[in-house]
Design a protein around this motif. Structure first.
Motif, mmCIF file in Angstrom:
data_model
loop_
_atom_site.group_PDB
_atom_site.id
_atom_site.type_symbol
_atom_site.label_atom_id
_atom_site.label_comp_id
_atom_site.label_asym_id
_atom_site.label_seq_id
_atom_site.Cartn_x
_atom_site.Cartn_y
_atom_site.Cartn_z
ATOM 1 N N LEU A 61 48.267 42.226 26.536
ATOM 2 C CA LEU A 61 49.435 42.886 27.135
ATOM 3 C C LEU A 61 50.719 42.129 26.810
ATOM 4 N N LEU A 62 50.657 40.798 26.809
ATOM 5 C CA LEU A 62 51.833 40.002 26.457
ATOM 6 C C LEU A 62 52.257 40.286 25.023
ATOM 7 N N SER A 63 51.290 40.336 24.114
ATOM 8 C CA SER A 63 51.599 40.623 22.715
ATOM 9 C C SER A 63 52.199 42.014 22.557
ATOM 10 N N THR A 64 51.661 42.980 23.303
ATOM 11 C CA THR A 64 52.199 44.338 23.243
ATOM 12 C C THR A 64 53.643 44.367 23.735
ATOM 13 N N LEU A 65 53.925 43.675 24.829
ATOM 14 C CA LEU A 65 55.295 43.616 25.350
ATOM 15 C C LEU A 65 56.227 42.941 24.347
ATOM 16 N N TYR A 66 55.771 41.849 23.757
ATOM 17 C CA TYR A 66 56.605 41.167 22.756
ATOM 18 C C TYR A 66 56.898 42.081 21.571
ATOM 19 N N SER A 67 55.892 42.841 21.143
ATOM 20 C CA SER A 67 56.106 43.736 19.998
ATOM 21 C C SER A 67 57.135 44.817 20.316
ATOM 22 N N LEU A 68 57.282 45.130 21.602
ATOM 23 C CA LEU A 68 58.268 46.116 22.042
ATOM 24 C C LEU A 68 59.598 45.461 22.426
ATOM 25 N N LYS A 69 59.699 44.140 22.174
ATOM 26 C CA LYS A 69 60.918 43.366 22.424
ATOM 27 C C LYS A 69 61.219 43.167 23.913
ATOM 28 N N PHE A 70 60.163 43.019 24.695
ATOM 29 C CA PHE A 70 60.308 42.609 26.091
ATOM 30 C C PHE A 70 59.764 41.180 26.185
ATOM 31 N N TYR A 71 60.661 40.237 26.408
ATOM 32 C CA TYR A 71 60.296 38.826 26.315
ATOM 33 C C TYR A 71 60.304 38.085 27.657
ATOM 34 N N ASP A 72 60.909 38.673 28.665
ATOM 35 C CA ASP A 72 60.981 37.984 29.964
ATOM 36 C C ASP A 72 59.712 38.290 30.751
ATOM 37 N N VAL A 73 58.617 37.629 30.367
ATOM 38 C CA VAL A 73 57.288 37.939 30.894
ATOM 39 C C VAL A 73 56.639 36.661 31.411
ATOM 40 N N ASN A 74 56.068 36.729 32.604
ATOM 41 C CA ASN A 74 55.303 35.625 33.177
ATOM 42 C C ASN A 74 53.868 36.076 33.445
ATOM 43 N N ILE A 75 52.922 35.164 33.235
ATOM 44 C CA ILE A 75 51.502 35.476 33.419
ATOM 45 C C ILE A 75 50.962 34.714 34.628
ATOM 46 N N TYR A 76 50.216 35.428 35.461
ATOM 47 C CA TYR A 76 49.588 34.842 36.647
ATOM 48 C C TYR A 76 48.109 35.218 36.624
ATOM 49 N N LYS A 77 47.273 34.310 37.115
ATOM 50 C CA LYS A 77 45.840 34.569 37.134
ATOM 51 C C LYS A 77 45.287 34.211 38.509
ATOM 52 N N VAL A 78 44.434 35.072 39.043
ATOM 53 C CA VAL A 78 43.831 34.814 40.351
ATOM 54 C C VAL A 78 42.332 35.071 40.274
ATOM 55 N N LYS A 79 41.608 34.367 41.135
ATOM 56 C CA LYS A 79 40.181 34.613 41.273
ATOM 57 C C LYS A 79 39.965 35.832 42.172
ATOM 58 N N ASP A 80 38.736 36.265 42.283
ATOM 59 C CA ASP A 80 38.409 37.400 43.154
ATOM 60 C C ASP A 80 38.379 36.929 44.611
ATOM 61 N N ASP A 81 39.585 36.678 45.121
ATOM 62 C CA ASP A 81 39.737 36.190 46.487
ATOM 63 C C ASP A 81 40.887 36.958 47.125
ATOM 64 N N TYR A 82 40.644 37.529 48.294
ATOM 65 C CA TYR A 82 41.654 38.392 48.916
ATOM 66 C C TYR A 82 42.951 37.652 49.197
ATOM 67 N N ASN A 83 42.889 36.503 49.841
ATOM 68 C CA ASN A 83 44.113 35.790 50.219
ATOM 69 C C ASN A 83 44.900 35.330 49.000
ATOM 70 N N GLU A 84 44.194 34.837 47.983
ATOM 71 C CA GLU A 84 44.880 34.424 46.753
ATOM 72 C C GLU A 84 45.544 35.623 46.076
ATOM 73 N N THR A 85 44.831 36.749 46.033
ATOM 74 C CA THR A 85 45.399 37.969 45.448
ATOM 75 C C THR A 85 46.613 38.433 46.233
ATOM 76 N N LEU A 86 46.505 38.441 47.555
ATOM 77 C CA LEU A 86 47.603 38.878 48.414
ATOM 78 C C LEU A 86 48.842 38.001 48.232
ATOM 79 N N ASN A 87 48.657 36.692 48.286
ATOM 80 C CA ASN A 87 49.799 35.780 48.209
ATOM 81 C C ASN A 87 50.468 35.809 46.837
ATOM 82 N N THR A 88 49.656 35.898 45.796
ATOM 83 C CA THR A 88 50.231 35.934 44.447
ATOM 84 C C THR A 88 50.974 37.244 44.216
#
Length: 392
Positions: free
Chosen positions: A200-227
């Motif tokens: 998805l990051l590569s696709t966005l870059y190819s479309l000239k959208f560069y202000d992108v941040n990546i976040y990763k969460v485990k399968d945990d409700y509270n972590e998903t909610l807070n992030t």
């Protein structure tokens, strides 16, 4: 489930141009849209300019001329030509005020300091006049113009160093899954390398959208909610990959509901990519894409691409669609419309093998999607089909 067209209409109507203004250095402004009119600070060209290599003449009624000098691009001297006199001149060089035509070198024979024209010439030819392209204070480019490479070059030729443009959206990519690890790490049994964020990051870059941040969460409700709470507050667009289905460890839907993200649709009657969510909270747009990579990328091209173009205020917000002859036989199972990975060669289209929503190998070599509507159950060789051209 809602129909594809209903879902696209909701994306179109809910997404509005951001209209946030920012200033960009010209060389970094490609793909942005101007937020103000730009008026020419100078004439272009700023002086009478030769359109070719040849001779600048002060015309008279004979075919012979005396050459009294030479002017090349970048010279700033201004020789005075009498009637019947000429100077050797090169493309882009300033044409003396006393010259009234330029004749190309191929139409001239030269002996010492004398030239002879092959034929008579018309005056005022092959000279780019002052302000021929744009005059000082005239409108150079209008507000809302998209800055293509040619537009960047044009504005640079006017001496412009920075421009006011509409800011592009800030984007967050959030991936979920206990099974996902980073490429380069040792792969344990039951784990897979995470690929969707890179895709998805590569696709966005190819479309000239560069202000992108990546976040990763485990399968945990509270972590998903807070992030999710954090990224929704800090970004214009949030793209979630995975966790939107209804499994015991899919917490994205619960978290979105707890955060009071307004749901515009969840589940689209299509294959691949049925478990697709689109919603908004305040001024942030949220897409939750399926975790299967091919389904995720298809949903991006059909829906997120549309949202991005709408946020940028672009008139054409869908990927190009054409009709082409199928070189393949295909039988659809079920009644859901389908997007099929394919290759288009300019005249015909081939539907590829490996259409599973988990498979990227076929996607890696395709340049189009074939759309099979609900009412169509079979494609024969030679049938015309709808082809969506991908930005690859």
């Amino acid at each position: 489930m809602i129909a594809i067209n209903e879902a696209l209409d909701l994306v179109k109507t809910k997404c509005s141009p951001l209209l946030k203004e920012t200033t960009k250095p010209l060389e970094k402004a490609g793909g942005y849209k101007l937020s103000t009119n730009i008026y020419a600070p100078i004439n272009m060209p700023p002086f009478r300019q030769s359109a070719m290599d040849g001779y600048a003449l002060n015309w008279h009624d004979k075919l012979t001329y005396t050459v009294i000098g030479e002017i090349k691009a970048g010279d700033n001297h201004q020789p005075i030509l009498k009637k019947g006199e000429a100077v050797r001149i090169f493309t882009g060089a300033p044409v003396p005020d006393t010259a009234n035509t330029v004749v190309m070198q191929e139409k001239v024979s030269s002996i010492d300091n004398t030239i002879k024209l092959d034929d008579s010439v018309e005056i005022y030819t092959n000279i780019r006049t002052i302000g021929e392209q744009v005059k000082k204070s005239q409108l150079a480019l209008a507000k809302d113009t998209k800055l293509t490479p040619a537009a960047i070059g044009y504005l640079s030729s006017l001496g412009i160093k920075e421009v006011k443009v509409y800011q592009k959206p800030t984007i967050a990519i959030l991936t979920t899954g206990n099974e996902l690890i980073e490429p380069g790490l040792h792969l344990e049994y039951g784990q897979i390398y995470e690929s969707n964020s890179k895709m998805l990051l590569s696709t966005l870059y190819s479309l000239k959208f560069y202000d992108v941040n990546i976040y990763k969460v485990k399968d945990d409700y509270n972590e998903t909610l807070n992030t999710l709470d954090k990224v929704i507050k800090e970004h214009d667009l949030v793209i979630i990959s995975g966790g939107i289905s209804v499994g015991d460890y899919d917490f994205v839907g619960q978290a979105l509901n707890a955060l009071q993200v307004e749901e515009h649709f969840y589940k689209v009657k299509q294959k691949p990519g049925k478990p697709l969510f689109f919603g908004t909270k305040n001024d942030t747009y949220v897409f939750a894409l399926p975790g299967n990579p091919a389904a995720s990328l298809t949903c991006f091209y059909i829906y997120v691409f549309t949202a991005l173009q709408r946020l940028m205020g672009n008139e054409f917000y869908k990927l190009p669609r054409i009709q082409a002859k199928s070189k393949s036989l295909f039988k659809k199972h079920g009644d859901r419309p389908q997007f099929l990975k394919a290759t288009y060669n300019g005249n015909s289209v081939t539907i590829l093998e490996g259409q599973s929503s988990s498979m990227l190998q076929t996607y890696a070599i395709c340049n189009a999607l074939v759309f099979i509507p609900e009412e169509l159950s079979k494609i024969k060789v030679g049938d015309f089909v709808e082809v969506i051209l991908l930005p690859v």
